[in-house]
Design a protein around this motif. Structure first.
Motif, PDB file in Angstrom:
ATOM      1  N   ARG A  32       0.483  28.008  82.635  1.00 45.06           N
ATOM      2  CA  ARG A  32       0.865  28.987  83.652  1.00 45.06           C
ATOM      3  C   ARG A  32      -0.364  29.680  84.223  1.00 45.06           C
ATOM      4  N   THR A  62       7.862  30.623  72.597  1.00 40.58           N
ATOM      5  CA  THR A  62       7.714  30.595  71.135  1.00 40.58           C
ATOM      6  C   THR A  62       7.886  31.977  70.477  1.00 40.58           C
ATOM      7  N   TYR A 125      15.946  31.036  69.504  1.00 44.69           N
ATOM      8  CA  TYR A 125      14.790  30.133  69.666  1.00 44.69           C
ATOM      9  C   TYR A 125      15.139  28.739  69.129  1.00 44.69           C
ATOM     10  N   LYS A 129      15.449  25.232  71.245  1.00 43.04           N
ATOM     11  CA  LYS A 129      14.625  24.045  70.943  1.00 43.04           C
ATOM     12  C   LYS A 129      15.521  22.835  70.641  1.00 43.04           C
TER      13      LYS A 129
END
Ligand SMILES: NC(=O)c1ccc[n+]([C@@H]2O[C@H](COP(=O)([O-])OP(=O)(O)OC[C@H]3O[C@@H](n4cnc5c(N)ncnc54)[C@H](OP(=O)(O)O)[C@@H]3O)[C@@H](O)[C@H]2O)c1
Length: 300
Positions: A32, A62, A125, A129
């Protein structure tokens, strides 16, 4: 051979760039704002520019605890974004290495998880994933999904650096001893990905594609990991704190983590012919990057 790495400032992305030349590979990375997984056209432009032989997606949302209240963003990056990368790889007919996590499992197993075990994430999270893995598999046959765990290195934020910082500030630290897993060096992981890259690009064996578990060898607890960090730091002359073993219940976090996340590396080792070193040995390399022993200390 050219490898395009999505994410440039992350722990694993960093070592992919640093180690590329040692493997005789040209690594091009971008993160980014230039390449943003929430704006797939930026990924497409990057791949058009690099014309890679292989793509590695080392970028992800993350922040495990933050994700609990930021679910939409976590899924946009880790699920939709990951799927878009795979779709773009399919368009240009290039294989993809995608990184995933032990947090797709619920930790109820007492033996190391194998790749075919059912995923049952406990956190947003982990769920994002797991959804990313599915999106990658749906979009592209030539995918390698590497599930890893407890990643640390000299570059970026991680448990080792947090322990060294807190250890320098406080006389005593409590660290949980009822979560087991395998610390994994970002440098070792990057080396492993670069080592298997030529076989993936040769694309001569359809049996290669799919999911692999790859972590540092042997398991420990966060407390065991911290104890070894401070043992090695003390050998390097640091003043270290007293370490106290605590239970997860005494250290509540927004996201639930698996109590056990050992990953069985057999499939990776038997397919590619090597595994990762014991985490203690790799930690020593990381510590020598973080805390180089000065010349005078070496002589003394
Ligand atoms: N860290 C662990 O313990 C661990 C354990 C198991 C698996 N993994 C997996 O391993 C992979 C790499 O982890 P890591 O520890 O190297 O990551 P990291 O150091 O946390 O870095 C993640 C990188 O992803 C980038 N990123 C976040 N959102 C993005 C977006 N929308 N578009 C593009 N880039 C974005 C971040 O960019 P900025 O620099 O701009 O923030 C950052 O550079 C991830 O897939 C992770 O899920 C990590």
């Amino acid at each position: 051979m050219k490898i395009a790495v999505i994410g440039s400032e992350g722990q694993i992305a960093h070592y992919l760039q640093v180690r590329g030349r040692a493997h005789g590979l040209s690594v091009f990375s971008a993160g980014r704002p230039e390449v943003d997984l929430t704006r797939p056209q930026t990924v497409g432009e990057f791949l058009d520019r690099v014309e890679p032989d292989l793509v590695v997606n080392a970028a992800a949302y993350t922040a495990v605890d933050k994700a609990e209240n930021d679910s939409e963003h976590a899924f946009l990056v880790n699920a939709t974004g990951a799927g878009e990368v795979a779709r773009l790889c399919s368009q240009i007919n290039r294989p993809l290495v995608h990184i995933s996590t032990d947090y797709v499992f619920d930790g109820s197993s007492r033996t190391p998880y194998v790749e075919t075990d059912a995923v049952l994430p406990l956190s947003v999270y982990g769920a994002s994933k797991a959804a990313g893995e599915m999106a990658v598999r749906r979009a592209l046959v030539e995918n390698i999904i590497i599930r890893t765990a407890w990643v640390y290195g000299a570059h970026g934020g991680n448990f080792v650096k947090t322990m060294l910082r807190l250890g320098a500030e406080r006389p005593e630290l409590g660290v949980v001893d009822d979560q087991r897993g395998s610390p994994t060096s970002a440098l070792d992981l990057a080396d492993a990905i670069l080592q298997i890259a030529p076989r993936l690009v040769a694309n001569s064996d359809a049996a290669l594609w799919g999911t692999y578990h790859l972590t540092g060898a042997t398991e420990t607890t966060w407390h065991g990991f911290a104890a070894e960090i401070f043992r090695q730091a003390s050998v390097r002359g640091a003043i270290v704190p007293r370490l106290k073993a605590i239970k997860t219940a005494e250290y509540p976090t927004p996201a639930r983590r698996p109590a056990y996340s050992g990953l069985d590396n057999t499939r990776f080792v038997s397919t590619f012919g090597f595994g990762l070193p014991d985490w203690r040995a790799s930690l020593a390399s990381c510590m020598s990057e973080l805390m180089p022993v000065s010349f005078t200390e070496k002589v003394a």
